[in-house]
Write a protein that holds these residues in place. Structure first.
Motif, PDB file in Angstrom:
ATOM      1  N   VAL A 213      -1.122   0.439  -4.315  1.00 19.97           N
ATOM      2  CA  VAL A 213      -0.840   1.187  -3.088  1.00 19.97           C
ATOM      3  C   VAL A 213      -1.973   0.965  -2.099  1.00 19.97           C
ATOM      4  CG1 VAL A 213      -0.431   3.462  -2.080  1.00 19.97           C
ATOM      5  CG2 VAL A 213       0.401   2.961  -4.387  1.00 19.97           C
ATOM      6  N   ILE A 214      -1.634   0.662  -0.864  1.00 20.15           N
ATOM      7  CA  ILE A 214      -2.640   0.517   0.186  1.00 20.15           C
ATOM      8  C   ILE A 214      -2.293   1.472   1.323  1.00 20.15           C
ATOM      9  CG2 ILE A 214      -3.562  -1.003   1.986  1.00 20.15           C
ATOM     10  CD1 ILE A 214      -3.380  -3.303   0.076  1.00 20.15           C
ATOM     11  N   TYR A 215      -3.298   2.215   1.761  1.00 15.51           N
ATOM     12  CA  TYR A 215      -3.137   3.145   2.885  1.00 15.51           C
ATOM     13  C   TYR A 215      -3.982   2.657   4.053  1.00 15.51           C
ATOM     14  CZ  TYR A 215      -3.968   7.308   5.734  1.00 15.51           C
ATOM     15  OH  TYR A 215      -4.090   8.182   6.784  1.00 15.51           O
ATOM     16  N   GLN A 216      -3.368   2.599   5.236  1.00 11.03           N
ATOM     17  CA  GLN A 216      -4.093   2.269   6.453  1.00 11.03           C
ATOM     18  C   GLN A 216      -3.489   3.051   7.612  1.00 11.03           C
ATOM     19  OE1 GLN A 216      -6.785   0.538   6.831  1.00 11.03           O
ATOM     20  NE2 GLN A 216      -6.915  -0.640   4.923  1.00 11.03           N
ATOM     21  N   THR A 217      -4.342   3.489   8.524  1.00  8.66           N
ATOM     22  CA  THR A 217      -3.806   4.012   9.779  1.00  8.66           C
ATOM     23  C   THR A 217      -3.320   2.819  10.600  1.00  8.66           C
ATOM     24  OG1 THR A 217      -5.919   3.871  10.943  1.00  8.66           O
ATOM     25  CG2 THR A 217      -5.440   5.938   9.762  1.00  8.66           C
ATOM     26  N   ALA A 218      -2.408   3.071  11.502  1.00  8.97           N
ATOM     27  CA  ALA A 218      -1.856   1.976  12.309  1.00  8.97           C
ATOM     28  C   ALA A 218      -2.943   1.228  13.092  1.00  8.97           C
ATOM     29  CB  ALA A 218      -0.776   2.508  13.246  1.00  8.97           C
ATOM     30  N   PRO A 219      -3.894   1.941  13.747  1.00 10.53           N
ATOM     31  CA  PRO A 219      -4.954   1.204  14.466  1.00 10.53           C
ATOM     32  C   PRO A 219      -5.788   0.321  13.546  1.00 10.53           C
ATOM     33  CG  PRO A 219      -4.893   3.497  15.175  1.00 10.53           C
ATOM     34  CD  PRO A 219      -3.994   3.402  13.972  1.00 10.53           C
ATOM     35  N   ASP A 220      -6.166   0.844  12.378  1.00  6.30           N
ATOM     36  CA  ASP A 220      -6.971   0.042  11.445  1.00  6.30           C
ATOM     37  C   ASP A 220      -6.197  -1.168  10.942  1.00  6.30           C
ATOM     38  OD1 ASP A 220      -9.087   1.742  11.718  1.00  6.30           O
ATOM     39  OD2 ASP A 220      -8.726   2.847   9.855  1.00  6.30           O
ATOM     40  N   LEU A 221      -4.930  -0.968  10.676  1.00  8.28           N
ATOM     41  CA  LEU A 221      -4.097  -2.066  10.192  1.00  8.28           C
ATOM     42  C   LEU A 221      -4.031  -3.192  11.214  1.00  8.28           C
ATOM     43  CD1 LEU A 221      -2.160  -3.100   7.979  1.00  8.28           C
ATOM     44  CD2 LEU A 221      -0.306  -1.962   9.217  1.00  8.28           C
ATOM     45  N   ILE A 222      -3.809  -2.842  12.466  1.00  8.03           N
ATOM     46  CA  ILE A 222      -3.729  -3.861  13.518  1.00  8.03           C
ATOM     47  C   ILE A 222      -5.067  -4.577  13.667  1.00  8.03           C
ATOM     48  CG2 ILE A 222      -3.335  -4.246  15.968  1.00  8.03           C
ATOM     49  CD1 ILE A 222      -0.816  -3.570  14.289  1.00  8.03           C
ATOM     50  N   ILE A 242      -1.967  -6.657   1.775  1.00  6.02           N
ATOM     51  CA  ILE A 242      -1.133  -5.787   2.604  1.00  6.02           C
ATOM     52  C   ILE A 242       0.334  -6.197   2.508  1.00  6.02           C
ATOM     53  CG2 ILE A 242      -0.571  -5.258   5.029  1.00  6.02           C
ATOM     54  CD1 ILE A 242      -3.623  -5.214   5.534  1.00  6.02           C
ATOM     55  N   LEU A 243       0.569  -7.477   2.441  1.00  8.75           N
ATOM     56  CA  LEU A 243       1.950  -7.968   2.377  1.00  8.75           C
ATOM     57  C   LEU A 243       2.550  -7.858   0.975  1.00  8.75           C
ATOM     58  CD1 LEU A 243       1.718 -11.178   4.609  1.00  8.75           C
ATOM     59  CD2 LEU A 243       2.538  -8.906   5.254  1.00  8.75           C
ATOM     60  N   ASP A 244       1.699  -7.895  -0.059  1.00  8.14           N
ATOM     61  CA  ASP A 244       2.211  -7.973  -1.434  1.00  8.14           C
ATOM     62  C   ASP A 244       2.102  -6.684  -2.240  1.00  8.14           C
ATOM     63  OD1 ASP A 244       2.897 -10.609  -1.058  1.00  8.14           O
ATOM     64  OD2 ASP A 244       0.987 -11.388  -1.800  1.00  8.14           O
ATOM     65  N   CYS A 245       1.335  -5.690  -1.782  1.00  8.45           N
ATOM     66  CA  CYS A 245       1.158  -4.471  -2.562  1.00  8.45           C
ATOM     67  C   CYS A 245       2.504  -3.778  -2.791  1.00  8.45           C
ATOM     68  CB  CYS A 245       0.169  -3.523  -1.879  1.00  8.45           C
ATOM     69  SG  CYS A 245       0.700  -2.897  -0.277  1.00  8.45           S
ATOM     70  N   ASP A 246       2.569  -2.970  -3.843  1.00  5.00           N
ATOM     71  CA  ASP A 246       3.826  -2.292  -4.182  1.00  5.00           C
ATOM     72  C   ASP A 246       4.258  -1.313  -3.099  1.00  5.00           C
ATOM     73  OD1 ASP A 246       4.183  -3.501  -6.780  1.00  5.00           O
ATOM     74  OD2 ASP A 246       2.515  -2.285  -7.461  1.00  5.00           O
ATOM     75  N   LEU A 247       3.298  -0.590  -2.543  1.00  7.68           N
ATOM     76  CA  LEU A 247       3.603   0.366  -1.467  1.00  7.68           C
ATOM     77  C   LEU A 247       2.537   0.266  -0.390  1.00  7.68           C
ATOM     78  CD1 LEU A 247       5.348   2.769  -0.394  1.00  7.68           C
ATOM     79  CD2 LEU A 247       3.662   4.285  -1.488  1.00  7.68           C
ATOM     80  N   LEU A 248       2.975   0.083   0.843  1.00  5.31           N
ATOM     81  CA  LEU A 248       2.078   0.104   2.001  1.00  5.31           C
ATOM     82  C   LEU A 248       2.348   1.379   2.783  1.00  5.31           C
ATOM     83  CD1 LEU A 248       0.030  -1.179   3.981  1.00  5.31           C
ATOM     84  CD2 LEU A 248       1.978  -2.296   5.106  1.00  5.31           C
TER      85      LEU A 248
END
Length: 330
Positions: A213-222, A242-248
């Motif tokens: 599981v990866i957690y990111q806020t939208a600004p950090d992700l961009i 980010i593209l392959d994790c089970d849950l983003l």
């Protein structure tokens, strides 16, 4: 990501085994120095073991030789034990000591992963999720449904509590049936209504199941995506994760800068790539749907509303309620 994490864990096990052997060697040398006879006994036992093996190969009077040799080895071990006891040294002092005696620091019992391996995997998944500390406080066990009003909310057909009971149940089902569903979750509504909290609840249960599981806020992700164009391989590995994790989990969508510009293209690429891989996501936003509709391009909206279950959060700000309750108690 998972293969990289497993490789790291196996390297840790190899290090543990090497450390255990080195410490055993130190203890053995210490005993030999203090009690030279112990070294003589160990050397004799090794020689007897070799002679017994040779007797088995030759086959000549093998049974008799094996029996006599076993008796000699037993007598030597008894003498060794008596010497260790005399010098008040534990009988297993010279044995190798593993962190996990079940798997001998290999990570496996037969072909099955040892419980210590599973725990190492979960710990590493927590570390990379960006959620390790907060999930101790925010999880399904600490979710307080009583904070939500039982009164019908203005403009809605039901109360915040009834609405939250439905969302809470669906979130539990999302976790329990994670491997068998092909839908993602989209949370929208005002701030302080539990969107991020429920995302954390889901993340914790999935991490405990060994999911990535990866957690990111939208600004950090961009920002991560933008920086990956100019960074080294390690940054590109983050994009792969980010593209392959089970849950983003993408939190606070709508707070990213230039949400109508290049960041929308980056967001679309992530959504599209993960949906094509049938990878699940949770997206949350404080934007009302009408604002979301006016800000984001049609192709982003079609991806979300076509592949996500949409949940509206409404009611009073729970964080303010918690603060008032805490203040009144103190």
């Amino acid at each position: 990501m998972r293969s990289r994490i497993i490789a790291e864990i196996m390297e840790e096990y190899e290090k543990l085994q090497n450390e255990a052997k080195a410490k055993q060697k130190e203890r053995i040398e210490k005993v030999y120095s203090k009690i030279p006879r112990i070294k003589e006994i160990d050397d004799e036992i090794k020689k007897l073991g070799i002679s017994m093996a040779m007797a088995v190969v030759s086959g000549e009077q093998a049974e008799k030789i094996i029996q006599e040799t076993k008796e000699k080895i037993t007598n030597l071990k008894i003498e060794k034990g008596e010497l260790l006891s005399f010098y008040k040294i534990s009988l297993d002092y010279m044995e190798i000591k593993y962190k996990c005696e079940k798997c001998k620091d290999t990570g496996f019992i037969g072909s099955e992963k040892c419980s210590c391996f599973k725990q190492k995997l979960i710990d590493k998944l927590y570390q990379q999720s960006n959620l390790k500390e907060i999930l101790k406080r925010e999880n399904f066990d600490t979710f307080d449904i009583s904070l939500y009003s039982t009164e019908i909310y203005p403009g809605e057909a039901t109360s915040p509590r009834k609405n939250m009971e439905r969302i809470f149940t669906d979130c539990l089902n999302f976790v329990q049936n994670f491997d068998n569903i092909d839908r993602s979750l989209f949370f929208y509504g005002g701030s302080g209504l539990g969107k991020t909290f429920l995302s954390h609840c889901i993340a914790k249960d999935l991490l405990d199941m060994g999911k990535v599981v990866i957690y990111q806020t939208a600004p950090d992700l961009i920002n991560i995506i933008k920086n990956s164009r100019y960074d080294d391989n390690s940054q590109r590995e983050v994009i792969e994760d980010i593209l392959d994790c089970d849950l983003l989990i993408i939190d606070d969508l709508g707070t990213e800068p230039n949400s109508t510009g290049l960041s929308q293209l980056e967001l679309f690429n992530i959504l599209n790539a993960r949906l094509l891989k049938n990878k699940k996501m949770i997206i949350s936003t404080n934007l009302p749907l009408e604002d979301f509709d006016s800000i984001y391009a049609e192709r982003i909206k079609s991806r979300i509303f076509g592949s996500f279950d949409v949940y509206k959060f409404f009611g009073d700000d729970i964080r303010i309620k918690k603060w008032i309750t805490k203040s009144s108690v103190s």
